[in-house]
Design a protein around this motif. Structure first.
Motif, PDB file in Angstrom:
ATOM      1  N   VAL A  65       1.196 -11.475  -4.670  1.00 52.16           N
ATOM      2  CA  VAL A  65       1.220 -10.223  -3.930  1.00 52.16           C
ATOM      3  C   VAL A  65       1.905 -10.439  -2.584  1.00 52.16           C
ATOM      4  N   ILE A  66       2.820  -9.561  -2.231  1.00 54.55           N
ATOM      5  CA  ILE A  66       3.528  -9.640  -0.958  1.00 54.55           C
ATOM      6  C   ILE A  66       2.672  -9.009   0.143  1.00 54.55           C
ATOM      7  N   ALA A  67       2.556  -9.681   1.262  1.00 52.71           N
ATOM      8  CA  ALA A  67       1.805  -9.156   2.401  1.00 52.71           C
ATOM      9  C   ALA A  67       2.768  -8.537   3.405  1.00 52.71           C
ATOM     10  N   ALA A  68       2.418  -7.363   3.897  1.00 52.86           N
ATOM     11  CA  ALA A  68       3.191  -6.688   4.942  1.00 52.86           C
ATOM     12  C   ALA A  68       2.262  -6.399   6.112  1.00 52.86           C
ATOM     13  N   ARG A  69       2.789  -6.470   7.303  1.00 44.36           N
ATOM     14  CA  ARG A  69       1.954  -6.272   8.493  1.00 44.36           C
ATOM     15  C   ARG A  69       1.663  -4.781   8.690  1.00 44.36           C
ATOM     16  N   PRO A  70       0.460  -4.452   9.150  1.00 48.44           N
ATOM     17  CA  PRO A  70       0.146  -3.044   9.439  1.00 48.44           C
ATOM     18  C   PRO A  70       0.820  -2.582  10.719  1.00 48.44           C
ATOM     19  N   GLY A  71       1.056  -1.264  10.784  1.00 47.12           N
ATOM     20  CA  GLY A  71       1.632  -0.677  11.984  1.00 47.12           C
ATOM     21  C   GLY A  71       0.626   0.191  12.702  1.00 47.12           C
ATOM     22  N   ALA A  72       1.072   0.826  13.750  1.00 42.61           N
ATOM     23  CA  ALA A  72       0.195   1.691  14.534  1.00 42.61           C
ATOM     24  C   ALA A  72      -0.116   2.989  13.806  1.00 42.61           C
ATOM     25  N   THR A  73       0.733   3.371  12.860  1.00 46.73           N
ATOM     26  CA  THR A  73       0.534   4.571  12.045  1.00 46.73           C
ATOM     27  C   THR A  73       0.733   4.202  10.585  1.00 46.73           C
ATOM     28  N   ARG A  74       0.284   5.104   9.693  1.00 45.81           N
ATOM     29  CA  ARG A  74       0.510   4.868   8.269  1.00 45.81           C
ATOM     30  C   ARG A  74       2.004   4.825   7.972  1.00 45.81           C
ATOM     31  N   TRP A  75       2.763   5.693   8.622  1.00 52.50           N
ATOM     32  CA  TRP A  75       4.218   5.714   8.443  1.00 52.50           C
ATOM     33  C   TRP A  75       4.811   4.344   8.766  1.00 52.50           C
ATOM     34  N   GLU A  76       4.397   3.769   9.885  1.00 52.47           N
ATOM     35  CA  GLU A  76       4.933   2.464  10.279  1.00 52.47           C
ATOM     36  C   GLU A  76       4.506   1.382   9.302  1.00 52.47           C
TER      37      GLU A  76
END
Length: 214
Positions: A65-76
């Protein structure tokens, strides 16, 4: 069709009131997020799965599974996941909420099937409660549908849509697509059991649903 599944699980769940974010709460021996991942691995075993997740929790992700960093908004957050999977070839991209651990193959299949004739597809269910507008006036519930995930889109169009600058009007991925001019969005059958874990009672309901399926 080649598929990418993005699961948004970067929230802290402060309103949930548990010691850990709701997507990491225990549900029948697994985390809520783990159940969500398993739904797609069963339905789309060849799909590339990317999870938006805080680095502190990445060790919980299964292999591959690829991990992506969370952003300040769902869009980000979704934009970060699109960047993390930018080298992956795909015809369709599904975006799912990590707090929905019970989606089903028919829901997923219906979304993907609709993309043959539409730019996007979102699963919906009928609204069963009576509705009132904020000013107190009645609203006809027959005119409304409750939106679920996964939302699905043609991969090339979703990537183009996410090149737009952020707007507060982007409440979900379909709204981003519509703002980019890709508003041919199908409504597909959802499932009342495809619930979102919002409060602790939802965990108990999810347990009942899981046990009824076993």
């Amino acid at each position: 069709m080649k598929s990418i599944v993005i699961i948004a699980a970067g929230g802290v769940g402060s309103r949930f009131g548990a010691a850990v974010p709701k997507q990491f709460c225990e549900l029948e021996g697994q985390t809520v997020l783990s159940h969500a991942i398993d739904c797609f691995r069963r339905a789309l075993p060849e799909a590339v799965v990317a999870v938006v997740i805080d680095p502190a929790w990445q060790a919980l992700l299964p292999e591959g599974v690829i991990a992506a960093r969370p952003g300040a908004t769902r869009w980000e957050s979704v934009a970060n996941a699109l960047e993390a999977t930018g080298e992956v070839e795909a015809d369709v991209i599904l975006v799912h909420d990590g707090a929905r651990p019970l989606t089903t193959r028919p829901v997923i299949d219906a979304v993907i099937s609709a993309l043959a004739d539409h730019q996007g597809a979102i699963p919906v269910v009928d609204v069963t409660d009576s509705l009132r507008r904020a000013d107190g006036s009645p609203a006809n519930r027959a005119e409304f549908r409750a939106v679920q995930t996964p939302q699905g889109f043609r991969a090339d169009l979703l990537r183009r849509a996410y090149q737009l600058p952020y707007s507060p009007e982007f409440t979900d991925d379909a709204s981003v697509m519509t703002a980019a001019g890709f508003g041919n969005i199908a409504l597909t059958p959802g499932d009342p059991t495809n619930i979102k874990i919002t409060n602790p009672l939802d965990l108990e309901i999810a347990r009942v649903i899981l046990r009824s399926r076993s």
